[in-house]
Design an enzyme around this catalytic site. Structure first.
Site, PDB file in Angstrom:
ATOM      1  N   GLU A  17       0.818  -1.210   0.000  1.00 45.62           N
ATOM      2  CA  GLU A  17       0.000   0.000   0.000  1.00 45.62           C
ATOM      3  C   GLU A  17       0.856   1.266   0.000  1.00 45.62           C
ATOM      4  O   GLU A  17       0.610   2.190  -0.779  1.00 45.62           O
ATOM      5  CB  GLU A  17      -0.937  -0.001   1.205  1.00 45.62           C
ATOM      6  CG  GLU A  17      -1.862   1.220   1.260  1.00 45.62           C
ATOM      7  CD  GLU A  17      -2.773   1.196   2.463  1.00 45.62           C
ATOM      8  OE1 GLU A  17      -3.663   0.332   2.505  1.00 45.62           O
ATOM      9  OE2 GLU A  17      -2.578   2.026   3.363  1.00 45.62           O
ATOM     10  N   ARG A  67      -4.112  34.232 -18.649  1.00 43.72           N
ATOM     11  CA  ARG A  67      -4.361  35.363 -17.754  1.00 43.72           C
ATOM     12  C   ARG A  67      -3.272  36.425 -17.914  1.00 43.72           C
ATOM     13  O   ARG A  67      -2.084  36.117 -18.009  1.00 43.72           O
ATOM     14  CB  ARG A  67      -4.416  34.883 -16.299  1.00 43.72           C
ATOM     15  CG  ARG A  67      -4.687  36.028 -15.318  1.00 43.72           C
ATOM     16  CD  ARG A  67      -5.207  35.523 -14.000  1.00 43.72           C
ATOM     17  NE  ARG A  67      -5.207  36.555 -12.981  1.00 43.72           N
ATOM     18  CZ  ARG A  67      -6.078  37.561 -12.916  1.00 43.72           C
ATOM     19  NH1 ARG A  67      -7.030  37.677 -13.842  1.00 43.72           N
ATOM     20  NH2 ARG A  67      -6.023  38.448 -11.947  1.00 43.72           N
TER      21      ARG A  67
END
Length: 374
Positions: free
Chosen positions: A237, A263
Protein backbone atom coordinates in the site's frame (compact mmCIF):
# COMPACT_ATOMS: atom_id res chain seq x y z
CA UNK A 1 2.20 -12.01 -9.51
CA UNK A 2 3.12 -12.55 -13.12
CA UNK A 3 5.20 -9.34 -13.12
CA UNK A 4 5.14 -6.81 -15.91
CA UNK A 5 3.13 -7.63 -19.03
CA UNK A 6 4.94 -10.41 -20.91
CA UNK A 7 6.06 -9.69 -24.46
CA UNK A 8 3.04 -11.42 -25.94
CA UNK A 9 0.55 -9.33 -23.94
CA UNK A 10 2.46 -6.03 -23.70
CA UNK A 11 0.88 -4.72 -26.91
CA UNK A 12 -2.57 -5.66 -25.65
CA UNK A 13 -1.96 -3.83 -22.38
CA UNK A 14 -0.77 -0.74 -24.26
CA UNK A 15 -3.94 -0.75 -26.35
CA UNK A 16 -6.07 -1.21 -23.25
CA UNK A 17 -4.27 1.72 -21.59
CA UNK A 18 -5.19 3.90 -24.56
CA UNK A 19 -8.81 2.82 -24.17
CA UNK A 20 -8.63 3.68 -20.46
CA UNK A 21 -7.29 7.16 -21.26
CA UNK A 22 -10.15 7.71 -23.72
CA UNK A 23 -12.66 6.56 -21.11
CA UNK A 24 -11.20 8.94 -18.54
CA UNK A 25 -11.31 11.92 -20.89
CA UNK A 26 -14.96 11.22 -21.70
CA UNK A 27 -15.78 11.22 -17.98
CA UNK A 28 -13.77 14.34 -17.15
CA UNK A 29 -16.75 16.58 -16.56
CA UNK A 30 -19.10 13.95 -15.16
CA UNK A 31 -19.59 11.92 -12.03
CA UNK A 32 -17.59 8.70 -11.88
CA UNK A 33 -18.85 5.80 -9.78
CA UNK A 34 -17.33 2.51 -8.63
CA UNK A 35 -19.14 0.55 -11.34
CA UNK A 36 -17.71 2.90 -13.98
CA UNK A 37 -14.17 2.21 -12.76
CA UNK A 38 -14.74 -1.54 -12.52
CA UNK A 39 -16.12 -1.58 -16.06
CA UNK A 40 -12.73 -0.55 -17.41
CA UNK A 41 -11.06 -3.72 -16.10
CA UNK A 42 -8.71 -1.75 -13.83
CA UNK A 43 -9.72 -3.69 -10.72
CA UNK A 44 -8.50 -6.98 -12.18
CA UNK A 45 -4.97 -5.95 -13.19
CA UNK A 46 -2.98 -7.37 -10.28
CA UNK A 47 -5.10 -10.49 -9.76
CA UNK A 48 -3.33 -13.54 -11.27
CA UNK A 49 -4.78 -15.10 -14.38
CA UNK A 50 -5.61 -18.39 -12.63
CA UNK A 51 -7.88 -16.39 -10.31
CA UNK A 52 -9.62 -14.64 -13.19
CA UNK A 53 -7.55 -11.47 -13.34
CA UNK A 54 -5.20 -9.94 -15.89
CA UNK A 55 -2.09 -10.70 -13.85
CA UNK A 56 -0.03 -7.84 -15.27
CA UNK A 57 1.47 -6.66 -12.00
CA UNK A 58 2.08 -3.60 -9.89
CA UNK A 59 3.87 -1.36 -12.39
CA UNK A 60 0.98 -1.84 -14.78
CA UNK A 61 -1.64 -0.98 -12.17
CA UNK A 62 0.31 2.12 -11.04
CA UNK A 63 0.45 3.31 -14.66
CA UNK A 64 -3.26 2.60 -15.09
CA UNK A 65 -4.17 4.49 -11.90
CA UNK A 66 -2.12 7.49 -13.04
CA UNK A 67 -3.73 7.40 -16.49
CA UNK A 68 -7.26 7.22 -15.13
CA UNK A 69 -6.74 9.95 -12.52
CA UNK A 70 -5.14 12.23 -15.12
CA UNK A 71 -8.40 12.18 -17.03
CA UNK A 72 -11.21 12.28 -14.51
CA UNK A 73 -12.51 11.93 -11.01
CA UNK A 74 -11.71 13.62 -7.70
CA UNK A 75 -8.67 12.50 -5.71
CA UNK A 76 -10.78 10.77 -3.10
CA UNK A 77 -12.32 8.40 -5.64
CA UNK A 78 -8.91 7.07 -6.65
CA UNK A 79 -7.80 6.91 -3.02
CA UNK A 80 -10.87 4.75 -2.34
CA UNK A 81 -10.07 2.54 -5.34
CA UNK A 82 -6.51 2.09 -4.06
CA UNK A 83 -7.76 1.19 -0.58
CA UNK A 84 -9.93 -1.51 -2.16
CA UNK A 85 -7.19 -2.79 -4.47
CA UNK A 86 -4.18 -2.66 -2.20
CA UNK A 87 -5.51 -3.10 1.34
CA UNK A 88 -8.27 -5.66 0.80
CA UNK A 89 -7.99 -7.32 -2.61
CA UNK A 90 -4.20 -7.75 -2.52
CA UNK A 91 -4.20 -9.47 0.92
CA UNK A 92 -6.85 -11.86 -0.40
CA UNK A 93 -4.63 -12.71 -3.35
CA UNK A 94 -1.56 -13.17 -1.15
CA UNK A 95 -3.10 -14.96 1.86
CA UNK A 96 -6.57 -16.18 0.93
CA UNK A 97 -7.43 -19.83 0.56
CA UNK A 98 -9.28 -20.99 -2.53
CA UNK A 99 -12.68 -20.75 -0.85
CA UNK A 100 -12.09 -17.16 0.30
CA UNK A 101 -10.73 -16.13 -3.08
CA UNK A 102 -13.62 -17.69 -4.97
CA UNK A 103 -16.12 -16.06 -2.63
CA UNK A 104 -14.83 -12.48 -2.79
CA UNK A 105 -12.39 -11.86 -5.66
CA UNK A 106 -14.77 -12.15 -8.64
CA UNK A 107 -17.07 -9.50 -7.17
CA UNK A 108 -14.13 -7.31 -6.19
CA UNK A 109 -12.92 -7.27 -9.79
CA UNK A 110 -16.36 -6.38 -11.19
CA UNK A 111 -17.06 -3.74 -8.54
CA UNK A 112 -20.00 -5.68 -7.11
CA UNK A 113 -18.04 -6.25 -3.89
CA UNK A 114 -16.24 -3.29 -2.32
CA UNK A 115 -13.54 -3.99 0.22
CA UNK A 116 -12.40 -2.03 3.28
CA UNK A 117 -9.40 -2.52 5.55
CA UNK A 118 -10.13 -1.95 9.25
CA UNK A 119 -7.08 -1.85 11.49
CA UNK A 120 -6.95 1.72 12.86
CA UNK A 121 -8.44 2.39 16.30
CA UNK A 122 -8.72 5.61 18.31
CA UNK A 123 -5.61 4.71 20.30
CA UNK A 124 -4.00 2.33 17.83
CA UNK A 125 -3.13 3.82 14.48
CA UNK A 126 0.50 3.15 13.69
CA UNK A 127 0.88 1.50 17.11
CA UNK A 128 -0.20 -2.06 16.31
CA UNK A 129 0.70 -3.26 19.81
CA UNK A 130 -2.16 -1.15 21.15
CA UNK A 131 -4.92 -2.86 19.15
CA UNK A 132 -7.81 -3.50 21.53
CA UNK A 133 -10.33 -5.16 19.25
CA UNK A 134 -10.30 -8.73 20.52
CA UNK A 135 -11.37 -12.08 19.14
CA UNK A 136 -11.99 -14.89 21.59
CA UNK A 137 -12.93 -18.49 21.05
CA UNK A 138 -16.71 -18.82 21.23
CA UNK A 139 -16.85 -22.53 20.47
CA UNK A 140 -14.97 -25.10 18.48
CA UNK A 141 -14.26 -23.52 15.10
CA UNK A 142 -15.76 -20.12 15.95
CA UNK A 143 -14.67 -16.68 17.17
CA UNK A 144 -16.40 -13.75 18.84
CA UNK A 145 -15.14 -10.25 18.00
CA UNK A 146 -15.58 -7.19 20.20
CA UNK A 147 -14.16 -3.71 19.67
CA UNK A 148 -14.21 -0.76 17.30
CA UNK A 149 -12.30 0.64 14.33
CA UNK A 150 -12.16 4.15 12.95
CA UNK A 151 -11.10 5.99 9.77
CA UNK A 152 -12.17 2.96 7.73
CA UNK A 153 -11.88 3.99 4.09
CA UNK A 154 -14.91 2.78 2.07
CA UNK A 155 -16.61 1.93 5.37
CA UNK A 156 -20.03 3.39 4.47
CA UNK A 157 -20.18 1.47 1.16
CA UNK A 158 -18.07 -1.64 1.77
CA UNK A 159 -19.42 -5.15 1.38
CA UNK A 160 -16.60 -6.88 3.24
CA UNK A 161 -14.21 -5.66 5.93
CA UNK A 162 -10.73 -6.99 6.66
CA UNK A 163 -10.62 -6.54 10.43
CA UNK A 164 -7.46 -6.83 12.53
CA UNK A 165 -8.09 -8.25 16.00
CA UNK A 166 -6.03 -9.53 18.91
CA UNK A 167 -6.40 -13.27 19.40
CA UNK A 168 -3.58 -13.81 21.91
CA UNK A 169 -1.62 -11.65 24.36
CA UNK A 170 1.98 -10.57 23.86
CA UNK A 171 3.90 -10.17 20.64
CA UNK A 172 1.99 -9.10 17.52
CA UNK A 173 3.92 -11.74 15.58
CA UNK A 174 1.52 -14.42 16.78
CA UNK A 175 -1.13 -12.52 18.71
CA UNK A 176 -3.05 -10.87 15.86
CA UNK A 177 -5.47 -12.29 13.31
CA UNK A 178 -7.14 -10.74 10.25
CA UNK A 179 -10.82 -11.58 9.77
CA UNK A 180 -12.98 -11.24 6.67
CA UNK A 181 -16.24 -9.80 7.97
CA UNK A 182 -19.07 -9.45 5.42
CA UNK A 183 -21.45 -6.53 5.80
CA UNK A 184 -24.61 -7.70 7.50
CA UNK A 185 -22.81 -10.05 9.87
CA UNK A 186 -24.72 -9.97 13.19
CA UNK A 187 -22.91 -7.78 15.69
CA UNK A 188 -21.23 -5.61 13.03
CA UNK A 189 -22.47 -2.03 12.79
CA UNK A 190 -21.20 0.72 10.52
CA UNK A 191 -21.41 4.34 11.63
CA UNK A 192 -22.36 7.29 9.42
CA UNK A 193 -19.76 8.84 7.10
CA UNK A 194 -17.10 10.82 8.97
CA UNK A 195 -16.98 14.49 8.00
CA UNK A 196 -13.59 15.39 6.57
CA UNK A 197 -11.73 17.93 4.50
CA UNK A 198 -10.14 16.71 1.28
CA UNK A 199 -10.23 13.35 -0.48
CA UNK A 200 -13.54 14.21 -2.08
CA UNK A 201 -15.14 11.11 -3.55
CA UNK A 202 -14.10 8.77 -0.73
CA UNK A 203 -15.90 7.98 2.50
CA UNK A 204 -14.75 7.04 6.00
CA UNK A 205 -16.66 5.40 8.83
CA UNK A 206 -16.30 3.90 12.28
CA UNK A 207 -17.08 0.21 12.85
CA UNK A 208 -18.35 -1.47 15.97
CA UNK A 209 -18.16 -5.18 16.67
CA UNK A 210 -20.39 -6.39 19.50
CA UNK A 211 -20.38 -10.15 20.05
CA UNK A 212 -19.76 -10.57 16.34
CA UNK A 213 -19.46 -14.31 15.69
CA UNK A 214 -17.32 -15.63 12.84
CA UNK A 215 -16.17 -19.11 11.79
CA UNK A 216 -12.54 -20.18 11.44
CA UNK A 217 -13.00 -19.84 7.69
CA UNK A 218 -13.14 -16.05 8.17
CA UNK A 219 -9.48 -15.95 9.26
CA UNK A 220 -7.30 -14.69 6.41
CA UNK A 221 -4.06 -16.68 6.39
CA UNK A 222 -5.19 -18.59 9.48
CA UNK A 223 -5.27 -17.70 13.16
CA UNK A 224 -2.21 -15.73 14.25
CA UNK A 225 -1.31 -14.52 10.75
CA UNK A 226 -2.64 -11.00 11.27
CA UNK A 227 0.75 -9.35 11.64
CA UNK A 228 2.03 -10.99 8.46
CA UNK A 229 -1.11 -9.90 6.58
CA UNK A 230 -0.80 -6.35 7.91
CA UNK A 231 2.90 -5.91 7.13
CA UNK A 232 2.50 -7.31 3.62
CA UNK A 233 -0.47 -5.03 3.01
CA UNK A 234 1.31 -1.94 4.29
CA UNK A 235 4.42 -2.69 2.25
CA UNK A 236 2.41 -2.78 -0.97
CA UNK A 237 0.00 0.00 0.00
CA UNK A 238 2.70 2.52 0.94
CA UNK A 239 4.50 1.83 -2.29
CA UNK A 240 1.54 2.38 -4.60
CA UNK A 241 -1.28 4.26 -2.89
CA UNK A 242 -0.08 7.60 -4.25
CA UNK A 243 0.02 6.39 -7.87
CA UNK A 244 -3.22 8.26 -8.73
CA UNK A 245 -1.76 11.53 -7.43
CA UNK A 246 0.66 11.47 -10.35
CA UNK A 247 -2.33 11.71 -12.67
CA UNK A 248 -3.95 14.40 -10.53
CA UNK A 249 -0.72 16.40 -10.63
CA UNK A 250 -0.46 15.98 -14.42
CA UNK A 251 -4.01 17.24 -14.88
CA UNK A 252 -3.47 20.17 -12.51
CA UNK A 253 -0.19 21.13 -14.18
CA UNK A 254 -1.81 21.26 -17.62
CA UNK A 255 -4.59 23.49 -16.28
CA UNK A 256 -2.13 25.75 -14.46
CA UNK A 257 0.01 26.18 -17.58
CA UNK A 258 -3.08 27.11 -19.58
CA UNK A 259 -4.09 29.60 -16.88
CA UNK A 260 -0.63 31.17 -16.96
CA UNK A 261 -0.81 31.49 -20.75
CA UNK A 262 -4.25 33.07 -20.80
CA UNK A 263 -4.36 35.36 -17.75
CA UNK A 264 -2.78 38.79 -18.12
CA UNK A 265 -1.46 41.13 -15.44
CA UNK A 266 0.38 44.43 -15.87
CA UNK A 267 0.00 44.13 -19.64
CA UNK A 268 1.59 40.69 -20.00
CA UNK A 269 0.80 37.02 -19.55
CA UNK A 270 1.38 35.39 -16.18
CA UNK A 271 3.61 32.96 -18.06
CA UNK A 272 5.96 35.83 -18.86
CA UNK A 273 6.80 36.41 -15.19
CA UNK A 274 9.92 34.58 -14.03
CA UNK A 275 8.37 33.79 -10.65
CA UNK A 276 5.38 32.07 -12.26
CA UNK A 277 7.52 30.11 -14.72
CA UNK A 278 9.77 29.04 -11.86
CA UNK A 279 6.79 27.67 -9.93
CA UNK A 280 5.53 25.75 -12.96
CA UNK A 281 8.98 24.28 -13.59
CA UNK A 282 9.21 23.24 -9.94
CA UNK A 283 5.82 21.55 -10.27
CA UNK A 284 7.07 19.65 -13.32
CA UNK A 285 10.16 18.55 -11.37
CA UNK A 286 7.93 17.39 -8.50
CA UNK A 287 5.79 15.35 -10.88
CA UNK A 288 8.64 13.69 -12.77
CA UNK A 289 10.60 12.94 -9.60
CA UNK A 290 7.58 11.37 -7.92
CA UNK A 291 6.71 9.32 -11.01
CA UNK A 292 10.23 7.99 -11.48
CA UNK A 293 10.49 6.82 -7.89
CA UNK A 294 7.04 5.27 -7.69
CA UNK A 295 7.41 3.35 -10.94
CA UNK A 296 10.85 2.07 -9.94
CA UNK A 297 9.37 0.92 -6.63
CA UNK A 298 6.51 -0.81 -8.45
CA UNK A 299 9.07 -2.71 -10.54
CA UNK A 300 10.74 -3.86 -7.34
CA UNK A 301 7.37 -5.12 -6.10
CA UNK A 302 6.86 -7.02 -9.35
CA UNK A 303 10.26 -8.68 -9.06
CA UNK A 304 9.78 -9.58 -5.39
CA UNK A 305 12.56 -7.24 -4.22
CA UNK A 306 10.47 -4.59 -2.45
CA UNK A 307 11.35 -4.16 1.23
CA UNK A 308 9.68 -2.03 3.89
CA UNK A 309 12.33 0.70 3.82
CA UNK A 310 11.93 1.27 0.08
CA UNK A 311 8.15 1.26 0.39
CA UNK A 312 8.25 3.83 3.21
CA UNK A 313 10.80 5.94 1.33
CA UNK A 314 8.50 6.03 -1.69
CA UNK A 315 5.53 7.13 0.40
CA UNK A 316 7.55 9.92 2.05
CA UNK A 317 9.05 11.15 -1.21
CA UNK A 318 5.91 11.13 -3.32
CA UNK A 319 3.79 12.80 -0.62
CA UNK A 320 6.53 15.42 -0.18
CA UNK A 321 6.56 16.11 -3.93
CA UNK A 322 2.75 16.26 -3.93
CA UNK A 323 2.71 18.83 -1.13
CA UNK A 324 5.37 21.03 -2.73
CA UNK A 325 3.54 20.78 -6.04
CA UNK A 326 0.26 21.95 -4.49
CA UNK A 327 1.88 24.81 -2.57
CA UNK A 328 3.21 26.14 -5.88
CA UNK A 329 -0.09 25.44 -7.61
CA UNK A 330 -2.09 27.73 -5.33
CA UNK A 331 0.53 30.46 -5.75
CA UNK A 332 0.21 30.27 -9.54
CA UNK A 333 -3.54 30.85 -9.23
CA UNK A 334 -3.33 33.40 -6.43
CA UNK A 335 -6.81 34.36 -5.26
CA UNK A 336 -8.34 32.21 -7.98
CA UNK A 337 -7.16 29.16 -6.03
CA UNK A 338 -10.14 29.78 -3.73
CA UNK A 339 -12.56 29.18 -6.60
CA UNK A 340 -13.78 25.57 -6.81
CA UNK A 341 -13.43 25.41 -10.59
CA UNK A 342 -9.63 25.54 -10.34
CA UNK A 343 -9.57 22.49 -8.05
CA UNK A 344 -6.43 23.89 -6.42
CA UNK A 345 -7.84 24.08 -2.89
CA UNK A 346 -9.20 20.53 -2.95
CA UNK A 347 -5.94 19.18 -4.30
CA UNK A 348 -4.03 20.96 -1.54
CA UNK A 349 -6.29 19.27 1.03
CA UNK A 350 -5.56 15.92 -0.62
CA UNK A 351 -1.83 16.62 -0.43
CA UNK A 352 -1.99 17.37 3.28
CA UNK A 353 -3.91 14.12 3.87
CA UNK A 354 -1.26 12.15 1.97
CA UNK A 355 1.21 12.82 4.79
CA UNK A 356 -0.88 10.86 7.27
CA UNK A 357 -2.63 7.83 5.76
CA UNK A 358 -0.77 4.52 5.27
CA UNK A 359 1.48 5.62 8.10
CA UNK A 360 2.44 9.20 8.86
CA UNK A 361 5.49 10.71 7.20
CA UNK A 362 7.25 10.69 10.59
CA UNK A 363 6.56 6.99 11.07
CA UNK A 364 7.67 6.15 7.54
CA UNK A 365 10.88 8.13 8.06
CA UNK A 366 11.52 5.95 11.10
CA UNK A 367 11.21 2.85 8.90
CA UNK A 368 13.63 4.36 6.38
CA UNK A 369 16.07 5.12 9.21
CA UNK A 370 15.85 1.53 10.41
CA UNK A 371 16.67 0.43 6.87
CA UNK A 372 19.83 2.52 7.14
CA UNK A 373 20.74 0.69 10.34
CA UNK A 374 20.00 3.71 12.52
Amino acid sequence: MNGLPRAEIAEGFSQWLGTLADWARKHRDGTVEWRDVAGTGLLSLTVPEHLGGAGVGFEAVSTALETAAAGCGPGGLWFAVCAHLLACQEPLVAFGDSEQQQRFLPGMMTGDVIGAHASTEYEAGSDVLSVRTAATRAAEGAWTLNGSKTFVTNGPIADVFLVLARTAPGSPLAGLTSFLVPRGTPGLSVGPPIEKAGLQGSSLATLRLDECELPDSACLGGAGAGYAVLTHTMRIERALILAPTLGLMERALQSAVEHARMRRQFGQRLADFDSVRDRLVTMKINLVSAREMLQATARQADSGRLDHARSALTKVHVSRCFNEFCNNLVDVYGGYALLPETGAGLLLDDAVASRFYSGTSDMNRKIVAQGLGL
